[in-house]
Design a protein around this motif. Structure first.
Motif, PDB file in Angstrom:
ATOM      1  N   PRO A 291      35.221  42.582  29.651  1.00 47.04           N
ATOM      2  CA  PRO A 291      35.255  43.358  30.888  1.00 47.04           C
ATOM      3  C   PRO A 291      35.452  42.497  32.136  1.00 47.04           C
ATOM      4  N   ALA A 292      35.049  41.224  32.064  1.00 45.26           N
ATOM      5  CA  ALA A 292      35.200  40.331  33.210  1.00 45.26           C
ATOM      6  C   ALA A 292      36.668  40.048  33.532  1.00 45.26           C
ATOM      7  N   LEU A 293      37.586  40.403  32.615  1.00 42.14           N
ATOM      8  CA  LEU A 293      39.009  40.134  32.805  1.00 42.14           C
ATOM      9  C   LEU A 293      39.755  41.324  33.410  1.00 42.14           C
ATOM     10  N   GLU A 294      39.041  42.265  33.988  1.00 45.18           N
ATOM     11  CA  GLU A 294      39.698  43.473  34.492  1.00 45.18           C
ATOM     12  C   GLU A 294      40.781  43.166  35.514  1.00 45.18           C
ATOM     13  N   GLN A 295      40.610  42.135  36.325  1.00 40.34           N
ATOM     14  CA  GLN A 295      41.594  41.821  37.361  1.00 40.34           C
ATOM     15  C   GLN A 295      42.753  40.972  36.848  1.00 40.34           C
ATOM     16  N   VAL A 296      42.583  40.331  35.707  1.00 38.44           N
ATOM     17  CA  VAL A 296      43.601  39.382  35.237  1.00 38.44           C
ATOM     18  C   VAL A 296      44.030  39.626  33.800  1.00 38.44           C
ATOM     19  N   GLY A 297      43.467  40.632  33.141  1.00 39.09           N
ATOM     20  CA  GLY A 297      43.776  40.868  31.733  1.00 39.09           C
ATOM     21  C   GLY A 297      45.217  41.206  31.461  1.00 39.09           C
ATOM     22  N   VAL A 298      45.961  41.615  32.499  1.00 39.17           N
ATOM     23  CA  VAL A 298      47.385  41.900  32.328  1.00 39.17           C
ATOM     24  C   VAL A 298      48.162  40.645  31.939  1.00 39.17           C
ATOM     25  N   LEU A 299      47.532  39.484  32.072  1.00 37.52           N
ATOM     26  CA  LEU A 299      48.165  38.223  31.665  1.00 37.52           C
ATOM     27  C   LEU A 299      48.066  37.980  30.161  1.00 37.52           C
ATOM     28  N   LEU A 300      47.465  38.896  29.431  1.00 43.69           N
ATOM     29  CA  LEU A 300      47.246  38.646  28.001  1.00 43.69           C
ATOM     30  C   LEU A 300      48.559  38.502  27.238  1.00 43.69           C
ATOM     31  N   GLU A 301      49.555  39.349  27.526  1.00 40.70           N
ATOM     32  CA  GLU A 301      50.805  39.270  26.756  1.00 40.70           C
ATOM     33  C   GLU A 301      51.483  37.909  26.911  1.00 40.70           C
ATOM     34  N   PRO A 302      51.739  37.417  28.135  1.00 40.19           N
ATOM     35  CA  PRO A 302      52.345  36.075  28.216  1.00 40.19           C
ATOM     36  C   PRO A 302      51.450  34.993  27.628  1.00 40.19           C
ATOM     37  N   THR A 303      50.128  35.163  27.719  1.00 38.32           N
ATOM     38  CA  THR A 303      49.235  34.170  27.117  1.00 38.32           C
ATOM     39  C   THR A 303      49.346  34.187  25.600  1.00 38.32           C
ATOM     40  N   SER A 304      49.588  35.369  25.021  1.00 41.73           N
ATOM     41  CA  SER A 304      49.755  35.442  23.560  1.00 41.73           C
ATOM     42  C   SER A 304      50.980  34.658  23.105  1.00 41.73           C
ATOM     43  N   VAL A 305      52.008  34.639  23.931  1.00 46.64           N
ATOM     44  CA  VAL A 305      53.229  33.900  23.585  1.00 46.64           C
ATOM     45  C   VAL A 305      52.931  32.404  23.471  1.00 46.64           C
ATOM     46  N   VAL A 306      52.181  31.872  24.442  1.00 53.25           N
ATOM     47  CA  VAL A 306      51.886  30.434  24.377  1.00 53.25           C
ATOM     48  C   VAL A 306      50.769  30.137  23.376  1.00 53.25           C
ATOM     49  N   ALA A 307      49.893  31.110  23.114  1.00 57.84           N
ATOM     50  CA  ALA A 307      48.893  30.901  22.061  1.00 57.84           C
ATOM     51  C   ALA A 307      49.583  30.713  20.719  1.00 57.84           C
ATOM     52  N   LYS A 308      50.640  31.509  20.471  1.00 62.68           N
ATOM     53  CA  LYS A 308      51.406  31.326  19.240  1.00 62.68           C
ATOM     54  C   LYS A 308      52.085  29.965  19.234  1.00 62.68           C
ATOM     55  N   ALA A 309      52.682  29.590  20.375  1.00 62.33           N
ATOM     56  CA  ALA A 309      53.360  28.292  20.444  1.00 62.33           C
ATOM     57  C   ALA A 309      52.398  27.159  20.101  1.00 62.33           C
ATOM     58  N   TRP A 310      51.188  27.205  20.666  1.00 56.44           N
ATOM     59  CA  TRP A 310      50.223  26.135  20.381  1.00 56.44           C
ATOM     60  C   TRP A 310      49.738  26.186  18.942  1.00 56.44           C
ATOM     61  N   ASP A 311      49.587  27.374  18.397  1.00 58.64           N
ATOM     62  CA  ASP A 311      49.199  27.506  16.991  1.00 58.64           C
ATOM     63  C   ASP A 311      50.217  26.822  16.086  1.00 58.64           C
ATOM     64  N   HIS A 312      51.492  27.061  16.360  1.00 58.08           N
ATOM     65  CA  HIS A 312      52.526  26.477  15.512  1.00 58.08           C
ATOM     66  C   HIS A 312      52.688  24.981  15.762  1.00 58.08           C
ATOM     67  N   ILE A 313      52.512  24.540  17.009  1.00 54.85           N
ATOM     68  CA  ILE A 313      52.530  23.098  17.289  1.00 54.85           C
ATOM     69  C   ILE A 313      51.457  22.398  16.463  1.00 54.85           C
ATOM     70  N   GLU A 314      50.273  22.965  16.447  1.00 53.84           N
ATOM     71  CA  GLU A 314      49.165  22.323  15.736  1.00 53.84           C
ATOM     72  C   GLU A 314      49.353  22.382  14.226  1.00 53.84           C
ATOM     73  N   ARG A 315      49.962  23.456  13.731  1.00 54.77           N
ATOM     74  CA  ARG A 315      50.255  23.520  12.290  1.00 54.77           C
ATOM     75  C   ARG A 315      51.262  22.442  11.898  1.00 54.77           C
ATOM     76  N   ILE A 316      52.302  22.288  12.706  1.00 54.24           N
ATOM     77  CA  ILE A 316      53.297  21.247  12.411  1.00 54.24           C
ATOM     78  C   ILE A 316      52.661  19.867  12.519  1.00 54.24           C
ATOM     79  N   GLY A 317      51.775  19.685  13.486  1.00 53.02           N
ATOM     80  CA  GLY A 317      51.134  18.390  13.681  1.00 53.02           C
ATOM     81  C   GLY A 317      50.322  17.923  12.496  1.00 53.02           C
ATOM     82  N   ARG A 318      49.870  18.873  11.668  1.00 53.90           N
ATOM     83  CA  ARG A 318      49.071  18.503  10.495  1.00 53.90           C
ATOM     84  C   ARG A 318      49.905  17.948   9.348  1.00 53.90           C
TER      85      ARG A 318
END
Length: 347
Positions: A141-168
């Motif tokens: 609930p604390a993200l009510e003013q900024v939660g609209v940023l979730l979609e673009p953040t999901s894009v980079v969350a995936k990017a970092w997930d895959h970077i870290e998988r490749i890094g292993r």
């Protein structure tokens, strides 16, 4: 109810429909009241008529894939009225392909997926929308003013997930990250890099406005000239799609480096470039270059966690304009200093 719509394939058909039908219950068990919708380059390309596909049986597409809303009802009991949620953009294809069958619709093999506000599903730029619980992501609930940023953040969350998988693939202790582009995706990529404790560098040609300060607030270094980059980053996250910068990013990574491309190039430009030298460097230095787009539910949940850990003031600074729906046309016009523009459904 009000909705922002276009006629797919017809340039500049953007309009505010004051009497759009209520969402069909078949769209999902969860009824959501819209709070905000973010605007990005994809929306502008759809408005220009470059692509966009209405749902079957309709010649109208509701825009909006960056959502934030409040649950009004959920007939399944999964979510409660008042819960803050965002809607996942991409839905699995109906066949489904092997990836979609296990919830990895971001890696769809046959292209039959659908996407809210883009391809075959109505978007979130309407006063009320429906979705199934499996495609609704609860937010603090604390993200009510900024939660609209979730979609673009999901894009980079995936990017970092895959970077870290490749890094292993081998013993790897990365320290330095270069992010090219200080738009919303680039700044959020830098945020997630800072949360991981890396030495963060962001390159963008803009020298004024809020961007340099936003990077420095993360503890990072801001650069506006390629000549300033006198180091070889372990990780590069390319967020511009500018062809020359894409190629430079591939060449700049250090030994065993990983380059993630998130920006989409428009095509149609030729660059005189020594592809053989690039190939030689990639092979001899064990470097990896890969592309990343969209996200599945796991990435959306990772993104929600990242936003919850971030400084709310810093996140708020990414939203440079909030435009009431009644003034919708202004939201889709570029203004100097824009980072993220948001349509406000509460105004």
């Amino acid at each position: 109810m009000r909705a922002i719509t276009i006629t797919p394939g017809t340039a500049h058909s953007l309009r505010l429909d004051e009497e759009f039908p209520e969402p069909d219950p078949r769209e999902g068990a969860v009824l959501v009241e819209a709070l905000a919708v973010g605007i990005c380059g994809t929306d502008h390309e759809i408005i220009d008529g470059q692509y966009g596909e209405a749902q079957p049986g309709s010649d109208v597409l509701v825009l909006g894939h960056e959502s934030l809303g409040r649950v009004l009802e959920d007939s399944t009991g999964t979510l409660r009225p008042g819960d803050l949620v965002a809607g996942i953009v991409r839905h699995a294809d109906p066949v489904p392909c092997p990836n979609c069958a296990v919830g990895e619709w971001d890696m769809c093999r046959n292209g039959r997926y659908t996407e809210h506000g883009i391809k075959g599903l109505p978007g979130f730029a309407r006063e009320r929308w429906r979705i199934e619980p499996s495609y609704a992501v609860p937010l603090d609930p604390a993200l009510e003013q900024v939660g609209v940023l979730l979609e673009p953040t999901s894009v980079v969350a995936k990017a970092w997930d895959h970077i870290e998988r490749i890094g292993r693939r081998a013993t790897w202790e990365p320290r330095t990250v270069l992010v090219t582009g200080a738009g919303p995706i680039g700044l959020l990529a830098a945020l997630l890099a800072a949360q991981r404790g890396y030495d963060v560098h962001v390159l963008d040609r803009v020298t004024g406005g809020p961007k340099p300060g936003l990077v420095r607030a993360l503890g990072g270094s801001y650069h506006s000239d390629l000549a300033d980059l006198d180091f070889e980053p372990d990780i590069v996250v390319e967020c511009t799609g500018a062809p020359a910068l894409v190629l430079d990013s591939m060449c700049r990574a250090g030994n065993n480096g990983i380059v993630c491309l998130t920006g989409v190039s428009s095509g149609g430009r030729s660059i005189d470039f020594d592809a053989g030298a690039l190939n030689r460097a990639l092979v001899l230095e064990n470097n990896v270059v890969f592309g990343s787009v969209n996200a599945n539910r796991r990435h959306w949940q990772l993104a929600a966690e990242a936003l919850s850990k971030a400084d709310p003031g810093w996140l708020s600074s990414l939203i440079t304009r909030r435009v009431p729906v009644a003034d919708f046309a202004a939201a889709y016009e570029h203004a100097d200093g824009d980072i993220k523009v948001v349509l406000d459904f509460t105004a």
